[in-house]
Design a protein around this motif. Sequence first.
Motif, mmCIF file in Angstrom:
data_model
loop_
_atom_site.group_PDB
_atom_site.id
_atom_site.type_symbol
_atom_site.label_atom_id
_atom_site.label_comp_id
_atom_site.label_asym_id
_atom_site.label_seq_id
_atom_site.Cartn_x
_atom_site.Cartn_y
_atom_site.Cartn_z
ATOM 1 N N TYR A 1 -1.301 1.605 -5.891
ATOM 2 C CA TYR A 1 -1.343 1.581 -4.423
ATOM 3 C C TYR A 1 -1.312 0.152 -3.865
ATOM 4 C CZ TYR A 1 -2.355 6.514 -4.838
ATOM 5 O OH TYR A 1 -2.276 7.845 -5.148
ATOM 6 N N ARG B 30 0.833 -1.206 0.000
ATOM 7 C CA ARG B 30 0.000 0.000 0.000
ATOM 8 C C ARG B 30 0.867 1.254 0.000
ATOM 9 N NH1 ARG B 30 -4.412 -1.467 -2.152
ATOM 10 N NH2 ARG B 30 -4.544 -3.658 -1.711
ATOM 11 N N GLY C 273 2.140 3.685 -3.649
ATOM 12 C CA GLY C 273 1.592 4.885 -4.287
ATOM 13 C C GLY C 273 1.031 4.599 -5.660
#
Length: 353
Positions: A259, A252, A255
């Motif tokens: 993500y 996560r 980005g």
Amino acid sequence: MNKISLTINGKKIEAVPGQTVLEVARENGIDIPTLCYYPGTKLVGACRVCVVEIEGQRCLAASCAMPVSPGMVVRTDTPRVVEAQKMVVELLWASGDHNCLVCEANGNCELQDLVYRFKIEKPRFPIEPPGYPVERSNTMIQRDLNKCILCGRCIRVCNEIQVNEVLDFSERGSRMKVGPAFDADYIDSNCVFCGACVDACPTGAIVNRQSRFEGRPWELKKVRTTCGYCGVGCQMDLNLHEGRIVKVTGSRDHGTPNYGSLCVKGRFGMDFIHHPSRLKKPLIREGGELREASWDEAYSYIADRMSAIKAKHGPDSLAGLSSARCTNEENYLFQKFIRAAVGTNNVDHCARL
Ligand code: FES
């Protein structure tokens, strides 16, 4: 935005209204253990391992789901808090089959980390694993619900982040478990094998089956790369053991653009890299048979054939189709080559695999 102030462990802290006690504590370097908390998903306060004492409140509060309020006085380290957290970990340990000797998550297990943190030699409660059969009916994901702590992280990533809506709780009380509808195996459900549940699982309940026995977590070297399957450019970690890719994980923290989310190809489709049948040299068909050639020979052959076709039928008899696997720069050069060198506007792009 107007800030509010509160006190955590005697330290005056400023926070933004709407933040949780856990978020504010972590932002200020105060460690609170968690299990069911998973950033980016709904706050459920299910496991109670993050409990804290709040002045004026009779019960301990789950810090992950407790919004801060002005003047709040929080303690995260009292004997009462630590004893409650420890008991939660003991109960979770006792309710499952947490045999680290054969667990793929050994060394990468949040429950194991908390057992160590609280120095628990053995739970004070009898260990009563539910005795579920291990699900090995597909080649990608193994599920062992005996190691499930019912944190619901897999359910929330499946429903809220991936929006696949495959997983949920079923049954009640001590028989409660997680899975697809009608207690089906993944392979018989509408699971798309994105593997987000594997990344979200804090224990060894849901693991990557392809990488079983291919390397312990501390032996793996993570190499961040961009997935080559389509043009989205998802960020992923190749997990290498002795120079071989044994699995792919998302984070996560990666980005944009994904993500941490991956599709079935990105997560489970990298085994071609070390496959003995992988095509590594160009092939030229001669007399109906394919034979290996050098790159120089292959390029000369392509140039000769394209020149001959162009001379006989004109440049519009040729077309170029490029790939989303290429970079923007490569695709730019390709269309330039087709337009300027070949002399036709017959150029297109597959847009996706
Ligand atoms: Fe807060 Fe589970 S992490 S209740």
